[in-house]
Design a protein around this motif. Structure first.
Motif, PDB file in Angstrom:
ATOM      1  N   LEU A 195       0.841  -1.192   0.000  1.00 57.12           N
ATOM      2  CA  LEU A 195       0.000   0.000   0.000  1.00 57.12           C
ATOM      3  C   LEU A 195       0.877   1.244   0.000  1.00 57.12           C
ATOM      4  N   ARG A 196       0.299   2.356  -0.411  1.00 58.39           N
ATOM      5  CA  ARG A 196       0.999   3.632  -0.401  1.00 58.39           C
ATOM      6  C   ARG A 196      -0.007   4.750  -0.158  1.00 58.39           C
ATOM      7  N   GLU A 226       4.489   3.792   9.650  1.00 56.27           N
ATOM      8  CA  GLU A 226       5.869   3.733   9.154  1.00 56.27           C
ATOM      9  C   GLU A 226       5.860   3.838   7.636  1.00 56.27           C
ATOM     10  N   THR A 227       6.636   4.756   7.116  1.00 54.95           N
ATOM     11  CA  THR A 227       6.678   4.980   5.670  1.00 54.95           C
ATOM     12  C   THR A 227       8.048   4.615   5.115  1.00 54.95           C
ATOM     13  N   GLY A 228       8.060   4.366   3.815  1.00 51.84           N
ATOM     14  CA  GLY A 228       9.300   4.010   3.139  1.00 51.84           C
ATOM     15  C   GLY A 228       9.681   5.031   2.089  1.00 51.84           C
ATOM     16  N   GLU A 229       9.859   4.574   0.875  1.00 50.48           N
ATOM     17  CA  GLU A 229      10.330   5.441  -0.215  1.00 50.48           C
ATOM     18  C   GLU A 229       9.328   6.560  -0.505  1.00 50.48           C
ATOM     19  N   MET A 230       9.843   7.747  -0.772  1.00 48.32           N
ATOM     20  CA  MET A 230       9.019   8.912  -1.086  1.00 48.32           C
ATOM     21  C   MET A 230       9.277   9.322  -2.531  1.00 48.32           C
ATOM     22  N   THR A 231       8.191   9.537  -3.282  1.00 49.20           N
ATOM     23  CA  THR A 231       8.299   9.897  -4.690  1.00 49.20           C
ATOM     24  C   THR A 231       7.537  11.187  -4.953  1.00 49.20           C
ATOM     25  N   PHE A 232       8.204  12.143  -5.600  1.00 48.89           N
ATOM     26  CA  PHE A 232       7.570  13.392  -6.010  1.00 48.89           C
ATOM     27  C   PHE A 232       7.305  13.344  -7.504  1.00 48.89           C
ATOM     28  N   TYR A 235       5.713  16.970 -12.187  1.00 49.08           N
ATOM     29  CA  TYR A 235       4.840  17.907 -12.885  1.00 49.08           C
ATOM     30  C   TYR A 235       3.655  18.240 -11.991  1.00 49.08           C
ATOM     31  N   ALA A 236       3.024  19.383 -12.250  1.00 47.08           N
ATOM     32  CA  ALA A 236       1.897  19.844 -11.442  1.00 47.08           C
ATOM     33  C   ALA A 236       0.581  19.555 -12.153  1.00 47.08           C
ATOM     34  N   ASN A 237      -0.471  19.410 -11.343  1.00 47.82           N
ATOM     35  CA  ASN A 237      -1.804  19.245 -11.890  1.00 47.82           C
ATOM     36  C   ASN A 237      -2.249  20.585 -12.491  1.00 47.82           C
ATOM     37  N   PRO A 238      -2.589  20.635 -13.778  1.00 45.35           N
ATOM     38  CA  PRO A 238      -2.926  21.927 -14.406  1.00 45.35           C
ATOM     39  C   PRO A 238      -4.200  22.557 -13.848  1.00 45.35           C
ATOM     40  N   GLN A 239      -5.084  21.759 -13.228  1.00 48.21           N
ATOM     41  CA  GLN A 239      -6.307  22.311 -12.667  1.00 48.21           C
ATOM     42  C   GLN A 239      -6.105  22.854 -11.251  1.00 48.21           C
ATOM     43  N   THR A 240      -5.402  22.073 -10.410  1.00 47.19           N
ATOM     44  CA  THR A 240      -5.234  22.472  -9.011  1.00 47.19           C
ATOM     45  C   THR A 240      -3.871  23.088  -8.721  1.00 47.19           C
ATOM     46  N   HIS A 241      -2.928  22.975  -9.668  1.00 47.81           N
ATOM     47  CA  HIS A 241      -1.573  23.514  -9.493  1.00 47.81           C
ATOM     48  C   HIS A 241      -0.896  22.912  -8.260  1.00 47.81           C
ATOM     49  N   THR A 242      -1.160  21.652  -8.014  1.00 47.37           N
ATOM     50  CA  THR A 242      -0.530  20.939  -6.903  1.00 47.37           C
ATOM     51  C   THR A 242       0.368  19.841  -7.445  1.00 47.37           C
ATOM     52  N   PHE A 243       1.361  19.477  -6.634  1.00 49.37           N
ATOM     53  CA  PHE A 243       2.270  18.395  -6.980  1.00 49.37           C
ATOM     54  C   PHE A 243       1.891  17.160  -6.166  1.00 49.37           C
ATOM     55  N   ARG A 244       1.868  16.031  -6.824  1.00 49.67           N
ATOM     56  CA  ARG A 244       1.499  14.798  -6.131  1.00 49.67           C
ATOM     57  C   ARG A 244       2.715  14.198  -5.439  1.00 49.67           C
ATOM     58  N   LEU A 245       2.506  13.812  -4.187  1.00 51.90           N
ATOM     59  CA  LEU A 245       3.540  13.164  -3.380  1.00 51.90           C
ATOM     60  C   LEU A 245       3.061  11.763  -3.054  1.00 51.90           C
ATOM     61  N   ARG A 246       3.942  10.788  -3.205  1.00 50.50           N
ATOM     62  CA  ARG A 246       3.588   9.388  -2.964  1.00 50.50           C
ATOM     63  C   ARG A 246       4.553   8.784  -1.953  1.00 50.50           C
ATOM     64  N   GLN A 248       5.522   5.237   0.231  1.00 53.87           N
ATOM     65  CA  GLN A 248       5.333   3.802   0.415  1.00 53.87           C
ATOM     66  C   GLN A 248       5.028   3.521   1.883  1.00 53.87           C
ATOM     67  N   LEU A 249       4.086   2.605   2.139  1.00 52.32           N
ATOM     68  CA  LEU A 249       3.705   2.251   3.505  1.00 52.32           C
ATOM     69  C   LEU A 249       4.254   0.888   3.871  1.00 52.32           C
ATOM     70  N   ASN A 250       4.728   0.777   5.103  1.00 54.42           N
ATOM     71  CA  ASN A 250       5.148  -0.506   5.655  1.00 54.42           C
ATOM     72  C   ASN A 250       4.166  -0.855   6.766  1.00 54.42           C
ATOM     73  N   GLU A 251       3.142  -1.637   6.427  1.00 60.20           N
ATOM     74  CA  GLU A 251       2.070  -1.945   7.380  1.00 60.20           C
ATOM     75  C   GLU A 251       1.878  -3.452   7.433  1.00 60.20           C
ATOM     76  N   PRO A 252       2.554  -4.128   8.359  1.00 65.03           N
ATOM     77  CA  PRO A 252       2.523  -5.587   8.364  1.00 65.03           C
ATOM     78  C   PRO A 252       1.244  -6.206   8.902  1.00 65.03           C
ATOM     79  N   ASN A 253       0.432  -5.472   9.666  1.00 68.11           N
ATOM     80  CA  ASN A 253      -0.706  -6.112  10.325  1.00 68.11           C
ATOM     81  C   ASN A 253      -1.987  -6.075   9.495  1.00 68.11           C
TER      82      ASN A 253
END
Length: 320
Positions: A195-196, A226-232, A235-246, A248-253
């Motif tokens: 999951l992420r 607990e989080t892992g790798e972070m990805t930016f 490019y920005a969303n042309p409608q909202t002018h926001t950048f997506r950040l992703r 990675q989740l480390n969730e064993p349960n």
């Protein structure tokens, strides 16, 4: 009216101060430390593996072992198509391969006979070359027939669609008895193993967040994930002018599911701040104050303007 309110406020300060001066109080020094300003954003949990399985051959749906919301394991049969046409094509291709192999055997035997005679000079060079070319052509026919068999076997395998990974079926696009063609969607699903979190970052925070690469993911109950790798996204969303950040989740349960909302805290700036214990703040209606020890060692109430709270400490913006 303003003078009356001010007089009442001053009187209140005097009463509180005089009452406290008769008691023994515990003191603590004001500290200066760095304040990390943080942007709190809404994030959504999504599955890393989510896909739609499509048909790769034509046929009629004859078996759907699983329904929507069912769990499947990797390699489970999830759709089966009627395969009589594909089986007939495979049989035909295998027969063609057998015929080509027989032709190659005859051509090889003929070449070997002519080769032996040619060495004794009893046949012409033309007959020898023709026998060798016939053998090469027969070999090519065998290779073509083998490719036809492999293609027919692959088309037959396409009538049995298996799960590419373990997960949950989220949508069914076909029903029993329905005819399908190559490229037509059959089933959609996702995996809960990976999951992420995705969050849209305002443009004004993008450069700082990308350089610091720090973020905290918190559930509504306050639990920090607990989080892992972070990805930016670059490019920005042309409608909202926001950048997506992703992230990675480390969730064993297995307590998280796609679609859940979480809070994502991203550091966006830092500055020096004065900190006092949060328990020292005195609140009376609109009054926000703390007791300060004057040069004579006596506590005096001083009005302040508090800032952000960080655990058990409180920022003092002015008055100290």
């Amino acid at each position: 009216m303003g003078k009356c309110v001010q007089a009442i406020r001053v009187l209140l300060l005097m009463l509180i101060s005089s009452a406290l001066s008769a008691e023994t109080v515990e003191t603590q020094a004001v500290t200066r430390a760095t304040l990390q300003e943080t942007a709190h954003l809404d994030g959504v949990i999504e599955a890393v593996q989510q896909s739609t399985v499509s048909a790769q051959t034509s046929g009629t749906v004859v078996e759907l072992p699983f329904d929507v919301d069912d769990s499947v394991a990797a390699g489970d049969l999830i759709v089966r198509l009627e395969d009589s046409e594909q089986q007939a094509r495979l049989n035909q291709a295998e027969a063609g391969l057998q015929e080509a192999r027989s032709g190659l055997q005859d051509a090889r035997q003929q070449y070997q006979r002519i080769e032996a005679i040619h060495e004794r000079g009893l046949v012409s060079r033309q007959e020898f070359d023709q026998a060798r070319n016939n053998m090469s052509a027969a070999q090519a026919r065998v290779e073509r027939a083998e490719a036809a068999v492999a293609e027919a076997r692959k088309q037959l395998d396409y009538t049995r669609i298996i799960a590419p990974y373990g997960g949950i079926l989220t949508e069914r696009h076909v029903e029993l008895g329905e005819s399908v063609s190559p490229g037509q969607p059959l089933l959609s699903g996702l995996s809960l193993e990976q999951l992420r979190v995705v969050v849209d970052l305002p443009q004004k925070y993008a450069d700082v967040a990308r350089s610091q690469r720090q973020a905290t993911v918190t559930l509504p109950d306050g639990r920090v994930l607990e989080t892992g790798e972070m990805t930016f996204y670059p490019y920005a969303n042309p409608q909202t002018h926001t950048f997506r950040l992703r992230l990675q989740l480390n969730e064993p349960n297995g307590a998280l599911f796609p679609g859940m909302l979480v809070k994502v805290s991203v550091p966006v700036a830092s500055r020096e701040a004065l900190w006092i214990p949060a328990s020292a703040l005195v609140q009376r209606s609109e009054l926000r104050a703390v007791f300060v020890i004057n040069p004579e060692g006596e506590p005096r109430l001083r009005q302040i303007r508090p800032g952000v709270r960080d655990g058990q400490r409180l920022e003092g913006l002015s008055g100290l």
